[in-house]
Design a protein around this motif. Structure first.
Motif, PDB file in Angstrom:
ATOM      1  N   ASN A  17     123.862 -18.523 -34.353  1.00 31.36           N
ATOM      2  CA  ASN A  17     122.639 -19.166 -33.780  1.00 31.36           C
ATOM      3  C   ASN A  17     123.609 -20.090 -33.090  1.00 31.36           C
ATOM      4  OD1 ASN A  17     121.555 -17.606 -35.422  1.00 31.36           O
ATOM      5  ND2 ASN A  17     119.690 -19.890 -35.933  1.00 31.36           N
ATOM      6  N   ILE A  20     126.173 -18.724 -29.807  1.00 34.46           N
ATOM      7  CA  ILE A  20     125.343 -18.054 -29.021  1.00 34.46           C
ATOM      8  C   ILE A  20     124.528 -18.611 -27.794  1.00 34.46           C
ATOM      9  CG2 ILE A  20     124.061 -16.155 -28.703  1.00 34.46           C
ATOM     10  CD1 ILE A  20     125.302 -14.970 -31.287  1.00 34.46           C
ATOM     11  N   TYR A  21     123.965 -19.661 -28.216  1.00 31.75           N
ATOM     12  CA  TYR A  21     122.644 -19.948 -28.141  1.00 31.75           C
ATOM     13  C   TYR A  21     123.004 -21.289 -26.802  1.00 31.75           C
ATOM     14  CZ  TYR A  21     118.951 -23.575 -26.577  1.00 31.75           C
ATOM     15  OH  TYR A  21     118.228 -24.768 -25.693  1.00 31.75           O
ATOM     16  N   GLN A  99     123.280 -11.978 -28.505  1.00 32.28           N
ATOM     17  CA  GLN A  99     121.993 -12.287 -29.730  1.00 32.28           C
ATOM     18  C   GLN A  99     121.046 -11.180 -29.562  1.00 32.28           C
ATOM     19  OE1 GLN A  99     121.086 -15.467 -30.166  1.00 32.28           O
ATOM     20  NE2 GLN A  99     119.488 -15.861 -28.824  1.00 32.28           N
ATOM     21  N   ARG A 102     121.818 -10.105 -32.869  1.00 33.80           N
ATOM     22  CA  ARG A 102     121.552 -11.357 -33.609  1.00 33.80           C
ATOM     23  C   ARG A 102     120.421 -12.080 -34.257  1.00 33.80           C
ATOM     24  NH1 ARG A 102     120.486 -15.735 -34.860  1.00 33.80           N
ATOM     25  NH2 ARG A 102     119.350 -16.277 -32.900  1.00 33.80           N
ATOM     26  N   ARG A 103     119.295 -11.465 -33.496  1.00 34.13           N
ATOM     27  CA  ARG A 103     118.150 -12.067 -33.894  1.00 34.13           C
ATOM     28  C   ARG A 103     117.063 -10.964 -34.573  1.00 34.13           C
ATOM     29  NH1 ARG A 103     114.416 -14.992 -28.835  1.00 34.13           N
ATOM     30  NH2 ARG A 103     113.464 -14.971 -30.450  1.00 34.13           N
TER      31      ARG A 103
END
Length: 196
Positions: A17, A20-21, A99, A102-103
């Motif tokens: 998380n 990537i963010y 992203q 992943r999410r």
């Protein structure tokens, strides 16, 4: 050992998380606010659409057909490949794809599987351990990962390709933790200390 492994699984998820963010935020730093808002909105739309479709048509079947080890390791294994692609092609579109994957994968596959893990322990243990794992490990891991990311980028000077290579290694450990947990779940969450 089983609950510690769940905590490790969550911690490794948090690393994904945060990395990537921060990388997305850094790459979009040069865009004006309106463009950034459109990009984040597009990411959210893609994530929610993909998660909904996956949850409706694949999530339940996945766990029953391939089992918990493969279910828990699926998104982490995809992250290994995704981070390696980012390392080779460190561009915004690739990072956005990672992203979204992943999410959406978390909402539709990883999180339901992770919640199932707690059903293998008795209710008393579940209600004592789950808040600690969900709050302390998750939020504490977020802070620690932010510090680690800052150390890697500001102190060691790593760019996106370097962060992506490290994240791919972390994702591989995350996948291994998913396989370990899935096997322990299949055995009823029994203590894994006998295997070591």
């Amino acid at each position: 050992p089983y609950l510690l492994a769940i905590g490790l699984f969550i911690l490794l998820y948090v690393v994904m998380n945060t990395f990537i963010y921060f990388e997305l935020r850094k790459m979009m730093g040069g865009f004006d606010r309106e463009i950034r808002t459109q990009i984040w909105g597009g990411i959210d739309l893609a994530v929610n659409s993909l998660a909904l479709i996956t949850a409706l048509f694949a999530t339940g079947r996945l766990a029953t057909r391939v089992g918990m080890p493969a279910t828990l390791a699926l998104i982490p294994a995809m992250m290994v490949g995704g981070w390696l692609i980012v390392a080779l092609s460190p561009v915004l579109a690739v990072l956005i794809g990672l992203q979204v994957t992943r999410r959406a994968g978390n909402y539709a596959i990883t999180r339901p599987g992770r919640e199932m893990l707690f059903t293998a322990v008795d209710a008393d243990t579940r209600f004592k351990a789950k808040p600690v794992i969900d709050i302390v490990v998750y939020r504490g891991g977020d802070v620690l990962t932010a510090w680690a990311y800052t150390a890697l980028t500001a102190t060691l000077g790593l760019g996106l390709a370097g962060i992506a290579a490290i994240a791919a290694g972390v994702a591989a450990i995350w996948a291994a933790a998913g396989i370990f947990l899935g096997r322990a779940y299949d055995r009823g969450g029994e203590s894994t200390s006998n295997e070591q």
